[in-house]
Scaffold this active site. Structure first.
Site, PDB file in Angstrom:
ATOM      1  N   ASP A 155       0.754  -1.149  -0.236  1.00 15.23           N
ATOM      2  CA  ASP A 155       0.290  -0.493  -0.398  1.00 15.23           C
ATOM      3  C   ASP A 155       0.800   1.494   0.004  1.00 15.23           C
ATOM      4  O   ASP A 155       2.054   1.063  -0.905  1.00 15.23           O
ATOM      5  CB  ASP A 155      -0.557   0.282   1.316  1.00 15.23           C
ATOM      6  CG  ASP A 155      -1.774   0.823   0.765  1.00 15.23           C
ATOM      7  OD1 ASP A 155      -2.141   2.261   0.442  1.00 15.23           O
ATOM      8  OD2 ASP A 155      -3.412  -0.428   1.256  1.00 15.23           O
ATOM      9  N   HIS A 232      -4.069   6.421   2.853  1.00 15.04           N
ATOM     10  CA  HIS A 232      -4.773   5.059   1.910  1.00 15.04           C
ATOM     11  C   HIS A 232      -4.117   3.431   3.117  1.00 15.04           C
ATOM     12  O   HIS A 232      -4.841   3.179   3.639  1.00 15.04           O
ATOM     13  CB  HIS A 232      -4.217   5.020   0.895  1.00 15.04           C
ATOM     14  CG  HIS A 232      -5.091   4.005  -0.211  1.00 15.04           C
ATOM     15  ND1 HIS A 232      -4.937   2.832  -0.259  1.00 15.04           N
ATOM     16  CD2 HIS A 232      -6.644   4.010  -0.166  1.00 15.04           C
ATOM     17  CE1 HIS A 232      -5.633   2.017  -0.861  1.00 15.04           C
ATOM     18  NE2 HIS A 232      -6.620   2.437  -0.966  1.00 15.04           N
ATOM     19  N   SER A 559     -11.045  -1.208  -1.660  1.00 22.20           N
ATOM     20  CA  SER A 559      -9.742  -0.499  -1.398  1.00 22.20           C
ATOM     21  C   SER A 559     -10.003  -1.024   0.284  1.00 22.20           C
ATOM     22  O   SER A 559      -9.412  -1.459   0.800  1.00 22.20           O
ATOM     23  CB  SER A 559      -8.900   0.528  -1.448  1.00 22.20           C
ATOM     24  OG  SER A 559      -8.070   0.640  -2.218  1.00 22.20           O
TER      25      SER A 559
END
Length: 778
Positions: A155, A232, A559
């Site tokens: 990630d 994220h 995600s």
């Protein structure tokens, strides 16, 4: 429909939106422009399965091979970027196109490909899935909250100081762990890691070599370290395995205890995505992360990244995720990937290899109703994340224009529209492009507007999380508000703060943005596999400044759905450490929910909404407690995946390099329909077709299962035998399924299911069939 996060340098880093921004919640392949040297680029030399265990000798072999092409050992040393030496063999290096072509012809080289780039793709969701921490009988507590399992994530990095990554009450780091906590910019490896975050690495050499110059972290608001600058990776990590944090909320909304699916598990972050050009992840870096993670000793990998359509084949080495995940699964490491955010269009699902567990996104039973009181005292309920205690009252305006002019929809609003100053604006959205709509809302704010009411399709709106009153209503409701505006010379409105509602009548749906099947490169392989919560998920983000409201934010996307399944996989792995990735995948798919817990159907959001089918959510909505006791599983190993590769017609030499043994596909190409999947998909049924499946009993030794079939009229399904009897001696049984059609025209897919039950366990396999009569015109 989003809120802006700023880093400590006081520059905007991203807009988190609840219909996912492609910048952070999805990933796209593209070629980075050659900025420095147009003649030399990074190429990935893939050599397949490593031939021996001596990693130093393997590295030397890579350098020697490169030197034979480049002309000297010194040039080889300067040009090589990575040596892949753990899960597979190969290297990445800078060279010219002619040198890459020459290298591709050397013995032992499978493929040489140009380096490419990707863009990257709670308080309620775990209770909603039946994993309440207060229940002693659910999977969460039976598995000791995932104790001892190591979850690896590829990630954007992680923010290790957050409370959600504390290691209180966690057990020791497993002795099998071989990873490291790598220091870097604003990241002290000796202090950043603990018993929760046990490893952190970053990979940027592939990006820098292609870019042709050092990555400027100041210019790109990033960190040359595993530290997360976008949020994220921190968000997905906290969903998968974050620790308990009480009283978490987004400014009072969604108040509760935040935690990951496997709070007892350990985490390892592999930062592969960087903020150049809005966010990119280099193929060479992603492949290196897979290689190191396999060697480090992770039990599973969570990959919230996905490639664009059209897809490359699994043996086309221009894609790092299919290749890296194959080697991981061969080592017993489950790989969970995002299905992508290109829905609701068909054939947009990504990460379609059968060894990957591919996750679609669904909603949860939570909403944020927000009162809109018109000047005539009529109150309408919209959806928003309007926080605080104060109401906002103002004149209500709508951009009326002459019939001879184009209508002023939401997307046409501009920051210099001074007529919006001091007023609340009603507008109608004409486009599903969330980025354009988000810009329009910011334009209202910049023009001095006090709020905006967005009227749009009911199947494609989620509340905005931003410190500006932005409410959403349906077209029908928006029209009623417009009628009120036109009925008076002084329309007024009062917007009241949102509240949190949980449970009925909020229903579960497959999210509008979630990519849909069938698979575009292997339509006989059902994808996605499963759906999980991926809409308005509250989880941790880096504490950039006060606008982050305590370092928690609502984000949406596949995600966010992916780490939900990753957390569940960790719980299953803790409970059944000897289960293969295929067994875990089968347990999740065959026990999934295809209807609401209250009994109603699950819909797939779209234009218009429809009843969800296997191409929307695979087996259904993930049901973790049932997955912990599936009864039967459809197990597979590397040999089964080789059968799939042969059935796809791939070259023997390419397949051979992925395995430990020579492979020669049979002269009679095997049927892809016989791959032992927990689902059946026939994209071109021309005549009665017989396929085979094998199930393994993981329930009581002495069990008797009976088959039942549900299907639409005109599709006939016969199962032989209809009864399966297991004992201490008989643990695995094969059966056949014959499928035929009475339809005499080419049409769309028909859906049904095959279910095995012993009166306690329900083992359901989704079936999808499309009849093809004569020549197909699809």
């Amino acid at each position: 429909m989003g809120f802006l996060l700023h880093d400590q340098k006081n520059t905007m880093i991203m807009s988190f939106v609840l219909v996912p921004l492609l910048l952070i919640l999805n990933m796209h392949y593209y070629m980075l422009p050659a900025l420095a040297d147009s003649k030399r680029n990074v190429y990935i030399v893939y050599m397949g399965k490593r031939q021996h265990l001596d990693v130093e000798l393997l590295t030397r072999t890579h350098h020697d091979m490169l030197a034979t092409v480049l002309g000297s050992e010194e040039t080889s040393e300067d040009s090589i970027v990575y040596s892949y030496k753990h899960g597979f063999s190969g290297f990445a290096a800078k060279m010219t196109k002619a040198q890459a072509l020459k290298l591709s012809k050397l013995p032992g080289v499978i493929h040489v490909t140009r380096n490419r780039f990707y863009k990257v793709q709670t308080t309620r969701s775990w209770d909603y899935l039946g994993l309440s921490s207060t229940s002693l009988s659910n999977l969460l507590n039976k598995s000791k909250m995932g104790n001892g399992v190591i979850i690896g994530l590829l990630d954007t990095g992680i923010w290790p100081e957050l409370e959600v990554f504390n290691d209180e009450n966690l057990g020791p780091i497993p002795s099998r762990w071989r990873g490291v906590c790598e220091s870097g910019e604003h990241f002290d490896g000796a202090k950043a890691c603990n018993r929760k975050l046990i490893g952190a690495r970053y990979f940027i050499s592939g990006l820098e070599a292609e870019y042709g110059q050092p990555y400027n972290t100041s210019e790109n608001d990033d960190y040359m370290s595993p530290r997360d600058s976008s949020g994220h990776g921190t968000h997905t990590s906290s969903i998968a395995g974050g620790s308990f944090v009480a009283n978490a909320s987004y400014d009072g909304l969604g108040l509760g205890t935040v935690r990951g699916g496997a709070p007892g598990a350990h985490l390892a972050m592999y930062k592969v995505c960087w903020r150049l050009y809005g966010g990119v992840c280099a193929d060479a870096d992603v492949l290196k992360a897979f290689d190191e993670a396999i060697n480090d000793g992770v039990d599973m990998l969570s990959v919230s990244l996905a490639a664009d359509i059209p897809l490359y084949s699994e043996v086309d080495h221009r894609g790092s995720i299919p290749i890296g995940s194959f080697h991981a699964v061969a080592k017993g490491i489950t790989v969970v990937c995002a299905a992508g955010n290109a829905g609701p269009r068909a054939e947009t699902v990504q990460n379609t290899a059968p060894w990957i567990l591919t996750v679609a996104a669904s909603t949860v039973d939570r909403s944020f109703p927000t009162p809109i009181t018109l000047g005539n005292n009529h109150t309408i309920i919209g959806q928003a994340m309007f926080t605080g205690e104060d109401t906002v009252s103002a004149a209500l305006v709508y951009p009326e224009v002459s019939d001879l002019m184009p209508p002023r929809n939401c997307e046409s609003l501009l920051s210099n529209d001074d007529w919006m100053a001091g007023k609340i604006v009603l507008c109608f959205a004409s486009d599903c492009n969330q980025s354009l709509l988000n810009d329009a809302i910011l334009s209202v704010k910049a023009a001095g507007g006090l709020g905006v009411i967005v009227s749009r399709s009911p199947s494609n709106y989620y509340p905005y999380a931003m410190n500006f009153p932005c409410l959403q209503v349906t077209y029908e409701t928006g029209t009623q508000i417009l009628y009120y505006i036109r009925s008076t010379s002084n329309p007024q409105v009062r917007l009241s703060p949102s509240r949190t509602h949980i449970g009925k009548p909020v229903s579960t749906n497959v999210a509008y943005f979630s990519s849909r099947g069938p698979s575009s490169n292997a339509p006989a392989i059902l994808k996605p596999d499963i759906a999980a919560p991926g809409v308005q998920i509250l989880a941790a983000i880096p504490p950039f400044d006060e606008t982050t409201n305590g370092a928690f934010a609502f984000l949406s996307g596949t995600s966010m759905a992916t780490p939900h399944v990753s957390g569940i996989v960790a719980l299953l792995k803790s409970l059944y450490p000897d289960w293969s990735p295929a067994a875990i995948k089968s347990a999740i798919i065959t026990t999934a929910l295809t209807s609401h817990q209250s009994g109603g159907p699950i819909f797939a959001e779209g234009e218009p909404p429809k009843l969800a089918d296997p191409f929307d959510f695979g087996g259904g909505i993930v049901n973790p407690n049932s997955a912990a006791d599936p009864g039967l599983v459809y197990d597979m190993n590397t040999e089964n995946y080789v059968q799939y590769l042969c059935a796809m017609g791939y070259n023997n030499s390419d397949i051979f390099q992925l395995t430990e043994h020579p492979v020669v596909c049979p002269s009679n190409q095997p049927s892809i329909l016989d791959v032992n999947l927990p689902s059946i998909t026939i994209p071109n049924l021309k005549k009665p077709t017989i396929l085979t499946r094998t199930v393994t009993n993981v329930g009581p030794l002495n069990s008797k299962y009976k088959a039942s079939v549900e299907f639409a009229s005109g599709i006939n399904v016969a199962v032989r035998p209809e009864t399966l009897i297991f004992s201490s001696r008989t643990k695995t049984i094969s059966f056949t399924v014959m499928i035929s059609s009475a339809h005499n025209v080419n049409a769309g897919y028909y859906f049904g299911s095959l279910t095995w039950t012993d009166g306690v366990h329900v083992v359901r396999s989704p079936i999808s069939v499309r009849t093809e009569v004569g020549e197909s015109f699809f």
